[in-house]
Design an enzyme around this catalytic site. Structure first.
Site: not given
Ligand SMILES: *Cc1c(COP(=O)(O)O)cnc(C)c1O
Length: 333
Positions: A33, A243
């Protein structure tokens, strides 16, 4: 330009550690993701396939479509499809959403075992099975997510106990409603590495595969970030940089300006706090396309370990990584 280097050996090293824990490559579902945590979704999907990973987890339908060719199974966490697919599985996050899925969609039911963010409540299990059946959906799995797997407290255990109850009831309901045998999963990276007796059907692994799981030996960060110098100057004692002039030189020094700013995903909040993995200090406010450092290097390593970068920026590696814009050039070495 800033550019990202992806280290394939490190990625495969991390996947070796993970598959030792899951006891099989087939049980790894790599979480891709948010542009594969900023690494680049198509790059990481193709490397994962090369390694032999067959399952992936994404957030949206669009992400799933973009990597369809690389995997046998893709779990979509937060989207509802227009039509069913033989490869994509969709998450039911709320009992009220069941009626929105097209008939024959392959679905996985998320159960809230204590995080109280997404998922049906444990007491809704029977109702959910009934509604899934009535809607003509195909239920393949039941899963949950831990709220504190990365904290060494008892929370992880009571959530596991809750999920154990869910599994028992769900197995029974699957028979009653004729769904066949269900798959179960609950582990993210931290959760997977808390046990030596992993026995679920798959683990959803994100941060560990990218080499940034804290508290465990052997992982190697996959992503390094470099930025090119635009210009250099001698700054005299007492002169200010950037800035608002928020940095005041304590001594004469060489300050160079690099082609990387918050428009590329550098966190502006870390201005004057950030230190590169080689100990080079960032000075002055980070601007949209520019940031200044006390150095003269042409191609500056910003970080090769997001855990350290996160510490100096006052955040977590996840945020450092996912902030990196998709438009940055990515190269696999
Ligand atoms: C993002 C996510 C993961 C992965 O988590 P990590 O800590 O990066 O391994 C697993 N399950 C769900 C539902 C997530 O949203």
């Amino acid at each position: 330009m800033a550019n990202i280097i992806l280290n394939k050996n490190n990625f495969f090293n991390n996947l070796d550690l993970i598959s030792k824990h899951t006891k099989s490559k087939d049980k790894i579902a790599i979480v891709l993701k948010d542009n594969a945590y900023g690494h680049g979704i198509s790059e990481m999907a193709s490397l994962a396939k090369e390694y032999g990973v067959k399952k992936a987890v994404v957030r949206s339908n669009d992400e799933a479509k973009s990597i369809e060719e690389f995997f046998e199974y893709i779990l979509v966490l937060g989207d509802i499809p227009k039509e069913p697919s033989s490869k994509m599985r969709y998450t039911i996050n709320d009992i009220k959403s069941i009626s929105k899925f097209p008939k024959e969609t392959l679905v996985e039911l998320k159960v809230d075992t204590g995080m109280h963010r997404n998922g049906i409540s444990m007491s809704e299990l029977h109702d959910a099975f009934m509604q899934i059946k009535e809607a003509g959906l195909i239920l393949e799995a039941v899963f949950t997510h831990h709220r504190s797997s990365d904290e060494l407290t008892s929370e992880w255990f009571w959530q596991n106990d809750n999920f154990k109850k869910v599994k028992q009831e769900a197995a029974y309901l699957a028979e009653e409603f004729g769904f066949g045998s269900l798959r179960f999963h609950s582990a993210n990276s931290a959760s997977l590495f808390r046990t030596d007796s992993f026995d679920e059907d798959m683990a959803r692994v994100g941060i560990a595969s990218y080499g940034c799981l804290e508290g465990y030996e052997g992982f190697a960060p996959v992503l390094s970030l470099y930025a090119d110098k635009i210009s250099s100057r001698e700054v005299k004692r007492g002169q200010r940089v950037g800035y608002g002039g928020t940095f005041v030189a304590k001594d004469n020094c060489v300050v160079s300006n690099y082609d990387f700013g918050y428009g590329d995903g550098f966190l502006r909040n870390s201005s004057n706090e950030f230190v590169t993995s080689n100990g080079v200090e960032q000075v002055g406010r980070i601007s949209m396309d520019n940031s200044s450092f006390i150095t003269n290097e042409e191609n500056l390593l910003i970080f090769n370990n997001a855990i350290d970068a996160a510490k100096s920026a006052g955040t977590i590696s996840y945020e450092i990584l996912t902030s990196l814009k998709a438009s940055l050039k990515r190269e696999i070495v």
